[in-house]
Structures are given as C-alpha cells and as structure tokens.
Design a protein around this motif. Structure first.
Motif, mmCIF file in Angstrom:
data_model
loop_
_atom_site.group_PDB
_atom_site.id
_atom_site.type_symbol
_atom_site.label_atom_id
_atom_site.label_comp_id
_atom_site.label_asym_id
_atom_site.label_seq_id
_atom_site.Cartn_x
_atom_site.Cartn_y
_atom_site.Cartn_z
ATOM 1 N N HIS A 14 0.831 -1.207 0.000
ATOM 2 C CA HIS A 14 0.000 0.000 0.000
ATOM 3 C C HIS A 14 0.863 1.253 0.000
ATOM 4 O O HIS A 14 0.608 2.199 -0.747
ATOM 5 N N MET A 15 1.882 1.254 0.843
ATOM 6 C CA MET A 15 2.756 2.421 0.934
ATOM 7 C C MET A 15 3.512 2.653 -0.373
ATOM 8 O O MET A 15 3.657 3.782 -0.824
ATOM 9 N N SER A 16 3.983 1.579 -0.979
ATOM 10 C CA SER A 16 4.725 1.700 -2.241
ATOM 11 C C SER A 16 3.855 2.234 -3.359
ATOM 12 O O SER A 16 4.285 3.100 -4.133
ATOM 13 N N VAL A 17 2.629 1.736 -3.448
ATOM 14 C CA VAL A 17 1.716 2.195 -4.499
ATOM 15 C C VAL A 17 1.353 3.657 -4.274
ATOM 16 O O VAL A 17 1.365 4.467 -5.217
ATOM 17 N N ALA A 18 1.044 4.024 -3.018
ATOM 18 C CA ALA A 18 0.704 5.423 -2.721
ATOM 19 C C ALA A 18 1.866 6.342 -3.077
ATOM 20 O O ALA A 18 1.676 7.401 -3.680
ATOM 21 N N PHE A 19 3.068 5.940 -2.710
ATOM 22 C CA PHE A 19 4.243 6.753 -3.032
ATOM 23 C C PHE A 19 4.427 6.871 -4.538
ATOM 24 O O PHE A 19 4.608 7.971 -5.075
ATOM 25 N N ALA A 20 4.393 5.737 -5.238
ATOM 26 C CA ALA A 20 4.661 5.737 -6.678
ATOM 27 C C ALA A 20 3.647 6.573 -7.454
ATOM 28 O O ALA A 20 4.027 7.357 -8.334
ATOM 29 N N VAL A 21 2.373 6.423 -7.130
ATOM 30 C CA VAL A 21 1.332 7.169 -7.852
ATOM 31 C C VAL A 21 1.462 8.664 -7.567
ATOM 32 O O VAL A 21 1.422 9.494 -8.487
ATOM 33 N N THR A 22 1.644 9.016 -6.299
ATOM 34 C CA THR A 22 1.761 10.430 -5.948
ATOM 35 C C THR A 22 3.017 11.042 -6.560
ATOM 36 O O THR A 22 2.985 12.157 -7.084
ATOM 37 N N TYR A 23 4.113 10.322 -6.498
ATOM 38 C CA TYR A 23 5.359 10.828 -7.095
ATOM 39 C C TYR A 23 5.211 10.992 -8.607
ATOM 40 O O TYR A 23 5.665 11.989 -9.181
ATOM 41 N N ALA A 24 4.546 10.036 -9.251
ATOM 42 C CA ALA A 24 4.354 10.114 -10.699
ATOM 43 C C ALA A 24 3.538 11.350 -11.084
ATOM 44 O O ALA A 24 3.812 11.980 -12.110
ATOM 45 N N THR A 26 3.120 14.193 -9.111
ATOM 46 C CA THR A 26 3.632 15.472 -8.616
ATOM 47 C C THR A 26 5.112 15.682 -8.881
ATOM 48 O O THR A 26 5.582 16.812 -8.897
ATOM 49 N N GLY A 27 5.870 14.595 -8.997
ATOM 50 C CA GLY A 27 7.310 14.705 -9.146
ATOM 51 C C GLY A 27 8.010 15.086 -7.849
ATOM 52 O O GLY A 27 9.198 15.387 -7.840
ATOM 53 N N SER A 28 7.288 15.037 -6.740
ATOM 54 C CA SER A 28 7.831 15.454 -5.455
ATOM 55 C C SER A 28 8.042 14.248 -4.547
ATOM 56 O O SER A 28 7.096 13.511 -4.260
ATOM 57 N N LEU A 29 9.294 14.062 -4.078
ATOM 58 C CA LEU A 29 9.576 12.978 -3.139
ATOM 59 C C LEU A 29 8.860 13.212 -1.806
ATOM 60 O O LEU A 29 8.350 12.269 -1.190
ATOM 61 N N ALA A 30 8.817 14.474 -1.362
ATOM 62 C CA ALA A 30 8.175 14.790 -0.083
ATOM 63 C C ALA A 30 6.677 14.492 -0.125
ATOM 64 O O ALA A 30 6.131 13.879 0.801
#
Length: 66
Positions: A14-24, A26-30
């Motif tokens: 869940h955490m990986s998918v949330a991170f990957a989708v949001t990063y894709a 926004t382009g923001s690691l934070a």
C-alpha cells in the motif's frame, strides 16, 4: 508468524503504491512520502467503519414462527 509477514507485506505494498502514484503525478519525493504514510493510516481508520456499514446493510435471517 505467517500472518504478521502477510500483513507487513500488504502495508508495504500500500505504501509503495501510494508513493509511486503520488510521485508520478507530482514529481515530489516529499509529497509522495506523505501520501505513503497517510494512506495506511486512513485505511486503519476507515476500513472498520466501512465494514460496520456493510454489516448493517446485510439482510438478517428472520426468526421462524412456531
């Protein structure tokens, strides 16, 4: 022990998918990191409420008259 490994794996997924989708998007690691942390917390809070609602909507068996 297997159940703990399974649940830990699910949270990681869940955490990986949330991170990957949001990063894709926004382009923001934070921002991706914040989403990765918030998503499992929201699930922990909302899923029991969701399950209770569905339990209330489930038809109950009627008592048979004697």
């Amino acid at each position: 022990m297997l159940l703990l490994a399974r649940k830990t794996s699910q949270v990681g997924l869940h955490m990986s998918v949330a991170f990957a989708v949001t990063y894709a998007f926004t382009g923001s690691l934070a921002t991706g990191g914040v989403a990765a942390i918030l998503e499992p917390i929201c699930n922990v809070v909302l899923l029991p409420l969701h399950d209770r609602l569905w339990d209330k909507l489930r038809p109950r068996p009627r008592a048979q008259a004697a």
